[in-house]
Design an enzyme around this catalytic site. Sequence first.
Site, PDB file in Angstrom:
ATOM      1  N   GLY A 478      27.646 -28.843 -16.741  1.00 55.67           N
ATOM      2  CA  GLY A 478      26.925 -28.371 -17.752  1.00 55.67           C
ATOM      3  C   GLY A 478      25.896 -27.627 -17.874  1.00 55.67           C
ATOM      4  N   GLY A 480      25.890 -24.577 -16.628  1.00 54.82           N
ATOM      5  CA  GLY A 480      26.499 -23.259 -17.113  1.00 54.82           C
ATOM      6  C   GLY A 480      26.774 -22.504 -15.686  1.00 54.82           C
ATOM      7  CB  ALA A 518      19.266 -28.868  -3.735  1.00 58.39           C
ATOM      8  CB  SER A 519      17.989 -26.121  -8.386  1.00 54.64           C
ATOM      9  OG  SER A 519      17.568 -27.281  -9.386  1.00 54.64           O
ATOM     10  NE  ARG A 520      23.589 -26.209  -1.695  1.00 54.84           N
ATOM     11  CZ  ARG A 520      25.003 -25.926  -1.658  1.00 54.84           C
ATOM     12  NH1 ARG A 520      25.840 -26.313  -2.312  1.00 54.84           N
ATOM     13  NH2 ARG A 520      25.122 -25.440  -0.330  1.00 54.84           N
ATOM     14  CB  THR A 522      21.938 -19.728  -9.810  1.00 55.90           C
ATOM     15  OG1 THR A 522      22.455 -20.507 -10.883  1.00 55.90           O
ATOM     16  CG2 THR A 522      21.737 -18.254 -10.197  1.00 55.90           C
ATOM     17  CB  ALA A 706      18.539 -15.399 -10.593  1.00 57.20           C
ATOM     18  N   GLY A 710      17.398 -25.742 -12.257  1.00 56.93           N
ATOM     19  CA  GLY A 710      18.338 -26.750 -12.874  1.00 56.93           C
ATOM     20  C   GLY A 710      17.354 -27.922 -13.153  1.00 56.93           C
ATOM     21  CD  GLU A 711      17.344 -30.467  -8.525  1.00 55.19           C
ATOM     22  OE1 GLU A 711      17.051 -31.752  -8.041  1.00 55.19           O
ATOM     23  OE2 GLU A 711      17.314 -29.566  -7.879  1.00 55.19           O
TER      24      GLU A 711
END
Lengths: 753, 295
Positions: A478, A480, A518-520, A522, A706, A710-711
């Site tokens: 979700g 993206g 871990a917002s990894r 992208t 970028a 995410g977190e």
Amino acid sequence: MAIGSIVGKGVARVDARGKVTGQTKYAGDMRLPNMHHGKLVFSPHPRARVLAIDCSAAVAMAGVKRVITARDLTGSGRYGYDVAHRPVLVAEGEETRYIGDVVAMVVAVSEELASRAAQAVVVRYEVLPPLTSPRQAMAEGAYLVHADAPGNRCCKREFSHGDVVAGFARSEVVVEHTYKTPRQEQAFLETESGVAYQDEAGVVHVLSSLQDPYGVAEDIHLALAIPKSRIHIKGTPVGGGFGGKLNTTIQVHLAAMACLAGVPVMLVLDREESFIFHAKRHPTEIRLKLGAKRDGTILAMEGEVISDAGPYSGRSPEVVGLTMSALLGPYRIANVATRAQGIYTNNLDSGAFRGFGAPQAAIAREGLLDKLARELGLEPLELRRRNFLQPDSRPASPMLGDSPVSLEALAEKIIARMGPKPEPAVGSSKRIGRSICFDMPVFDVGAIPTLGKSGVGATVEVHSDGGVSVYAGGTELGQGITTVLAQFAADQFGLPMEAIRVEMSDNWTCPRAGRTSASRLTFGLGNALLLAIEAVRQTLLTRAATTLGIAREELRFVAGQVQSCSAPERAIAFAELAQLCWDKGDNLREEGWFRAAEDRYMYGHTFMAAGADVAVDLATGEIEVLKLANVLDMGKVLNPVMAYGQIYGGAVQALGYALMENMVTKDGLAKTPSFAEYAIPTAVDIPFEFVAEGIETPYPTGPFGAKGIGEAALNCTTPTLLNAIADAIGVELDAIPVAQEHILAAIHQQKRI
Amino acid sequence: MIPFDYLKPATLEDLLEGLRSANGEGALLAGGTDLHVKMRLGLKSPRLLFDISELAAARNIVEAEGSLRIGACVTMSELMASPLVARLAPSLAEAARSMSCRQIRNRATLGGNIVTASPAADSVPALLAADARALIVGPGGLRELALAELLLGPGRTALGPGEVLLEVLLPLPEAGHRSLYFKVGRRRAQAISVISLAGGLSLAADGRIGSARIALGAVAPTVMRARQAERFLEGELPSAVNLAAAAALAGEECSPITDVRASGAGRRLLVEAWTHRLLQQLCATSGDDAGGNRP
């Protein structure tokens, strides 16, 4: 990037139409021929010895295909990330460790029948006293949840920098306080679900809602001794994960049921099962101490973190380690001694949850900074600014990092966005408090040296009709990522979004991409895809150069063509070029493999500021969030609609954490076992004024500059709300969630002093 | 969920006859918002369900014989939409509005909310503060009972075997009577009450308090009236000191427990604070008296 690039535009999500119209098929929507239904038999006791399991009544029921206990399992029967010590099924003679432990499972022709058969499984237990707090579990002589973990210590992390004793000795003001945070539930809408079957070649196919297909394959291999070449994991569209589906959830159980029953099996946990089963945010106690000079210069920090790890290791060592690391925040602190321990208990399990341990740290740090500011007679914001990391300073943190520091820019932005502080109406019993806090949330940049699980692959294929397929093993939760990757491909090939199809989360069709955490993605997956795309672009350019008789360097991909930069009319349509390559036998399918240098820092940092104005009615304790603002340095905003959506979403979870969420256990049992008891924010709890903004300081190694976001919004948003409330009532707060009763109690307490 | 039979009696007579022959094995299904959850969790396993959601005898809202009569199967949404309820029992409309979400309010009924006998039932404080009575029909015919006597404890009512709550009767308010309803939850919507309260008050011509009624939810085994606070106020001037003292009495006379929503001590503080707010607003000479339930 080229002007008009699709990167940076708020293009519609590629999965929006399917989700909005209800066409998207989640795991629970799947139907396979001869599909049966599974049901797990959970232990009702947090700690008990399983004396005997009698399946005879369940087996005798018409329509029951198979009843499975530990003795039926091949392989080790154990699984788990990092430490594989979690039993798939607790065997006779063994002890259960929490109420999410499974003792048997049933496969039957219908969901209802499976459920009734599960109730017919008779288990005799010797009920034993559970350990229900880390303090109790750490006490001398406490029984051991795991025999190989003395003191019930799941993990311990220590960090020191400079000379903390000397730092405090030189400090003119020292503050110290202990903060407590509760267990937070991810509260994803879609419970753990999936379908599994074994095909005629012996391959086990598991189609399930998950965050890490590769980790799931590993666990199935470990627990059931199925060869890795015969495990196919396909992630289905995820109805929310937030870390709760990062560990293997039901997939080992599903695979075992499908293999042993010899039929396709569906398993969907109900809400109560889901709530007790998956690992949640660690309940944490943090004692923190800061020493500073009169001018506000912080000289020393000492911190001790104790987290309730629950019954199994899982992500606890990583999460608890990050709680410790994140204590420092985005500040220059020369002398540091911090320590963190995760302690096994028989409570609900703890693990990954958006923010991954850092939100707890931020609550303690930002709370204590406000206390220090009061002691010093400084504005809290001024104290923070005096201690900001500077563009040339390296954080004294075990995670370090190489992101350009942009704290002053964030401070300016958040001050501007907050505007003048509102005043309560004359004669009102309301008071308004404000807080502005800062943080440096981390994202994995692909070099976690101890784990060696850092490489990320992605594949791109240009078809002969000019269409593009991307195969990327990360998982769309979700957040993206599917859309971001399509944007990358569309941008690089000069094609419209519709030309790109992205296949994700499949350990067979996609190169290894690791976990979605871990917002990894992208950063890692984006970089891998760009490498793959570049390889295909070169092939296309070579063919185009030959065909058009123009030097490769003169060519560009734009508007569905490869054309000359100087003479755009000299061009070949992208589809035509693809067909030409096909005819000539050129390879237009390439894999990109991204792996950061081994000595690279673990993390990038998404610097952030959060601001809140909160009105509190001193007469009733009523709390009203008037304004909540988050500003993140995202490096480059790839898709503003989705990026701000992420920030709003994270901020709402932070608000729930601050004001209402608490997964309560008593004696190891869940006291908030459903959404009737476990409250999360609703639409009407959203702040009256809700702001999400970004600034862009390009991250040199990030795709298009970028960072992972995410977190991030969860990190210091909770303490911002907490500090604003404390500012309004003039009383310190050191525990969440804060409700009306706590406000009234705090005011009463203060009156008495 | 255990399989069950489903009947939808067309008339009250059919229902009573059905209940008689079911011999205690039947359960009433009105909105089903509590029953269904309990059945799914295996806490209730009725063999036979009587769907009364469209039973005409329990679907009316009328003003008759000095009472506002509300059928037990009137839904919360219908209470909110009724001009009669808005005029004669505004705090009940406010209580209905405070309950859960629109989907639930479209199904949940007043009677169901009462006979579930939850101490946190949203509608009951408003009813108790209005001195509501219950009209009950059963094997022995019709009988009337004060609502306070119908509710015995958590999940327990004075309904006998085969008895059905048919209507709720609210005495019409006297002129100048004002009423309010407040609910404190852990969030602003779809919240189970941490506490709830309703109050009704009338001021005499000399400015003294004529009658005062205060009902408190979720702070005792049943929704309760704060009798000590009420007695203290009657005949007194609505002074700041008096209102604060009455609120303190309300805080003392309830007996809240600690649960996942709040501590017992915290609930007492909330009762005192919100009773005070309730009384202040009821006694306020200016401003509107539309209740708020925004904790």
